[in-house]
Write a protein that holds these residues in place. Structure first.
Motif, short mmCIF file in Angstrom:
data_model
loop_
_atom_site.label_atom_id
_atom_site.label_comp_id
_atom_site.label_asym_id
_atom_site.label_seq_id
_atom_site.Cartn_x
_atom_site.Cartn_y
_atom_site.Cartn_z
N ARG A 28 0.84 -1.21 0.00
CA ARG A 28 0.00 0.00 0.00
C ARG A 28 0.87 1.26 0.00
N ASP A 259 -12.70 4.56 -5.15
CA ASP A 259 -13.88 4.03 -4.46
C ASP A 259 -14.96 5.11 -4.40
N THR A 260 -15.84 5.13 -5.41
CA THR A 260 -16.98 6.07 -5.44
C THR A 260 -18.24 5.26 -5.72
N LYS A 264 -22.19 1.38 -9.05
CA LYS A 264 -22.57 0.48 -7.95
C LYS A 264 -23.98 -0.08 -8.13
N THR A 277 -16.73 -10.01 -4.50
CA THR A 277 -17.24 -8.95 -3.60
C THR A 277 -16.66 -9.06 -2.19
N PHE A 281 -12.44 -7.52 -3.89
CA PHE A 281 -12.71 -6.08 -3.74
C PHE A 281 -12.18 -5.53 -2.41
N PRO A 282 -12.51 -6.18 -1.27
CA PRO A 282 -11.99 -5.64 -0.01
C PRO A 282 -10.46 -5.58 0.01
N LYS A 285 -9.36 -2.75 -2.19
CA LYS A 285 -9.69 -1.50 -1.53
C LYS A 285 -8.63 -1.17 -0.47
N LEU A 286 -8.24 -2.20 0.24
CA LEU A 286 -7.26 -2.03 1.30
C LEU A 286 -5.91 -1.60 0.74
N VAL A 289 -6.93 0.69 -4.07
CA VAL A 289 -8.00 1.57 -4.54
C VAL A 289 -7.87 2.93 -3.84
N LYS A 290 -8.08 4.00 -4.61
CA LYS A 290 -7.97 5.34 -4.03
C LYS A 290 -9.28 5.75 -3.39
N ASP A 291 -9.22 6.63 -2.38
CA ASP A 291 -10.46 7.24 -1.93
C ASP A 291 -10.72 8.45 -2.83
#
Ligand SMILES: NC(=O)c1ccc[n+]([C@@H]2O[C@H](COP(=O)([O-])OP(=O)(O)OC[C@H]3O[C@@H](n4cnc5c(N)ncnc54)[C@H](OP(=O)(O)O)[C@@H]3O)[C@@H](O)[C@H]2O)c1
Length: 349
Positions: A28, A259-260, A264, A277, A281-282, A285-286, A289-291
């Protein structure tokens, strides 16, 4: 005996929790470092300037609007859902009182709404437009072809044609601001996507009426095509700015995997398998994936960086130049053809 159990538990903890967690953290941090960042010491001053962000009610657009407000601009939030936009402004106002935030209605799936927005903007705030961020976008459901109010294929209609018309109608305002600030060109910033690389526009069938849909499992080809159109638009727009000798630049960008809420609702209709899922994905995301704040960084960079004052028509990613020549399908000939076809479709000529 108890000593054996304790050391067994320690080993389990080490191999199944501590080592994986540290590895994920290292990946990360490395990815974050590679992504680059907005250099705020290299930004032009936008206090008092007028800027427009389409799709500012959510995700990347909302953060972009906030970043502009923090820097003192008059920000027009061009949104289709006014209540949602009001909630977004209320949320932003909890963090900053800087700048001015004005909500205006814009539905990019309706050409009459685009025309109405542009004429109202010019009438009320027509002293010049410094930055136009074409950010709004949708991902249509896989395997489905929906239409806009004007009968255009929806992804192409909203993501490309709506913004194409908007930009053209606002050009006099962009030129005006550019003339007032010779050392600081106005900018059109087009939020595209790396997904453009998977697109292939059929210039004789832009609405996909005859061409068979060849979607992948979880991403719509029509979305990829609309993003390819964004990039071709950027190329031709830059060419026009150069030939008209106006002080306006344009840039296209890929915000990364952010992550938007985009797409969805499509997942609810066509859910990926459980392992995607609940595991993939988690994990993504961890780790990578950007916020939304990170996702808006390249938009802010293209909108404000002094490094880009003498550049136009290029694509950016992770706050860096992304070389077109390394990617196919962006021919200048196609860009010109797409422009001509788009002009006819939106009845500009
Ligand atoms: N997220 C990613 O991983 C990613 C990756 C590559 C590119 N992008 C691009 O980034 C841009 C922003 O997306 P996001 O991720 O921030 O998604 P998001 O959170 O869903 O935001 C999209 C925005 O566009 C607005 N919008 C959609 N259709 C519209 C229409 N017909 N008229 C006016 N506004 C409309 C939405 O309005 P409502 O609030 O009313 O729905 C929302 O404000 C898009 O162009 C997208 O293609 C995103």
């Amino acid at each position: 005996m108890s000593c054996c159990i304790t050391s067994f538990l320690y080993s389990i903890l080490l191999y199944f929790a501590i080592i994986p967690a540290l590895t994920l953290l290292a990946i990360r941090l490395t990815i974050r470092k590679l992504r680059g960042k907005v250099d705020i010491t290299n930004e032009v001053d936008i206090s008092g300037k007028t800027v427009i962000v389409t799709g500012a009610s959510d995700g990347i657009g909302k953060v972009t609007a906030e970043e502009f407000a923090v820097r003192g601009a008059r920000v027009i939030l061009a949104c289709r859902n006014l209540q949602k936009a009001e909630r977004a402004v209320a949320d932003i106002r909890m963090r900053t009182t800087n700048g001015e935030m004005i909500i205006m209605h814009l539905n990019l799936s309706s050409l009459s709404s685009v025309r109405q927005f542009a004429s109202e903007f010019i009438q009320k705030y027509g002293g010049g437009l410094s930055i136009l961020v074409n950010n709004a976008g949708l991902v249509n459901p896989v395997g489905m072809r929906k239409l806009t109010e004007d009968g255009f294929e929806e992804a192409f209609g909203v993501n490309h044609l709506g913004h194409f018309l908007l930009t053209n109608l606002l050009l006099p305002e962009l030129v005006k601001a550019g003339e007032k600030n010779p050392s600081d060109p106005s900018r059109v910033v087009i939020v595209s996507s790396g997904a453009h690389s998977w697109g292939s526009l059929s210039l004789d069938d832009l609405m996909y009426e005859k061409t068979p849909l060849e979607d992948w499992k979880w991403i719509s080809k029509l979305y990829c095509n609309s993003k390819l159109a964004n990039n071709l638009f950027n190329l031709e727009l830059a060419k026009k700015f150069r030939s008209d000798k106006v002080n306006v630049n344009c840039y296209a960008l890929c915000p990364g995997f952010v992550d938007t809420n985009i797409g969805k609702e499509n997942m609810a209709d066509n859910p990926p398998p459980f392992w995607v899922t609940h595991v993939l994905f988690p994990l993504l995301k961890l780790v990578m994936v950007k916020d939304a704040k990170e996702g808006a960084e390249t938009t802010v960079y293209c909108s404000l960086s002094k490094y880009l004052t003498h550049h136009s028509g290029e694509m950016y990613r992770n706050c860096e130049f992304w070389d077109y020549s390394k990617r196919p399908k962006l021919s200048e000939k196609d860009a010109t053809k797409l422009w001509e076809k788009s002009e006819k479709l939106v009845k500009l000529n």
